[in-house]
Scaffold this motif. Structure first.
Motif, PDB file in Angstrom:
ATOM      1  N   ILE A  61       0.845  -1.206   0.000  1.00 11.17           N
ATOM      2  CA  ILE A  61       0.000   0.000   0.000  1.00 11.17           C
ATOM      3  C   ILE A  61       0.875   1.248   0.000  1.00 11.17           C
ATOM      4  N   ASP A  62       1.919   1.233   0.826  1.00 12.76           N
ATOM      5  CA  ASP A  62       2.820   2.386   0.890  1.00 12.76           C
ATOM      6  C   ASP A  62       3.623   2.540  -0.393  1.00 12.76           C
ATOM      7  N   VAL A  63       3.989   1.423  -1.009  1.00 12.28           N
ATOM      8  CA  VAL A  63       4.750   1.477  -2.257  1.00 12.28           C
ATOM      9  C   VAL A  63       3.945   2.184  -3.341  1.00 12.28           C
ATOM     10  N   VAL A  64       2.698   1.762  -3.541  1.00 12.10           N
ATOM     11  CA  VAL A  64       1.899   2.356  -4.615  1.00 12.10           C
ATOM     12  C   VAL A  64       1.555   3.807  -4.296  1.00 12.10           C
ATOM     13  N   ALA A  65       1.314   4.110  -3.018  1.00 15.19           N
ATOM     14  CA  ALA A  65       1.014   5.489  -2.637  1.00 15.19           C
ATOM     15  C   ALA A  65       2.208   6.400  -2.922  1.00 15.19           C
TER      16      ALA A  65
END
Length: 233
Positions: A61-65
């Motif tokens: 989730i943090d990667v794509v954000a």
């Protein structure tokens, strides 16, 4: 050749993804943790990213954000063992373009990847979609076969539009269900088969070449007869 970045910490799953993508003419790089995955995704130009939801170093989730905050619009197929609707919504809101639940069939994954790659290609603004002599007017929401108007119910129209926007592309039952009906696929329902059968009766009339084809064990596609030689109608 499309370039794909596979961010997946499980080696067996990663090798399966890479092999399936390679079989469909894509070149795949594999990274095993979130931080390295983000670095690769921002430093190189990829056509598609497959992204595990739960990763060491940095959560998917943090990667794509972070990827979206960096201005990268590379299509992202999120892959996760978390199957509840809330997690799917969270992944898509963070910037994912599609969400696939583990365990998954390889052809399901590759079909979703190919659809995302097609979306990546520049698209002209169109008012009509065409497959052979079938036309769909996106303004009036009227379909025509051989110049004759067809009467479609709202769900039939959405189903036909999804098929025609991806003409020549195999669409899995799950993809159709999620796009047309807007919620998670229930493998016990025959609603897709019922609507496909109704659509066929209206579109593939007597004496007309069939345009809607069944891909055994996978899903459906719409294509002219000469483009569908490898499918089972």
């Amino acid at each position: 050749m499309p370039q794909v970045l596979v961010i997946e910490d499980d080696e067996t799953t990663a090798r399966e993804i890479v092999a399936e993508l390679s079989a469909h003419g894509m070149q795949a790089d594999w990274v095993a943790n979130g931080r390295d995955g983000l670095a690769h995704a921002t430093q190189r130009e990829y056509d598609l990213i497959t992204l595990d939801r739960m990763l060491p170093g940095m959560d998917g989730i943090d990667v794509v954000a972070e990827l979206r905050r960096a201005g990268r619009d590379t299509p992202v197929l999120m892959i996760s063992a978390l199957s509840d609707v809330d997690e799917r919504v969270r992944g898509l809101r963070a910037g994912g373009d599609d969400y696939l639940t583990k365990p998954f069939a390889p052809d399901e994954m590759s079909a979703r990847a190919e659809v995302l790659l097609r979306r990546r290609q520049p698209q002209a603004v169109v008012q009509r979609l065409r497959v052979a002599d079938l036309e769909l007017d996106l303004v009036s929401h009227v379909a025509y076969r051989g110049g004759q108007p067809l009467t479609l119910l709202p769900t039939e129209y959405r189903l036909l539009e999804f098929l025609m926007r991806n003409s020549g592309q195999v669409l899995t039952r799950t993809m159709i269900f999620e796009t047309v009906w807007g919620f998670h696929f229930d493998p016990g329902t025959n609603v897709i088969d019922v609507h496909i059968a109704r659509l066929r009766r209206k579109i593939d009339g007597a004496g007309q070449p069939a345009l809607i084809h069944t891909v055994r064990g996978t899903g459906y596609m719409i294509a002219a007869a000469n483009e569908a030689a490898t499918v089972v109608s």
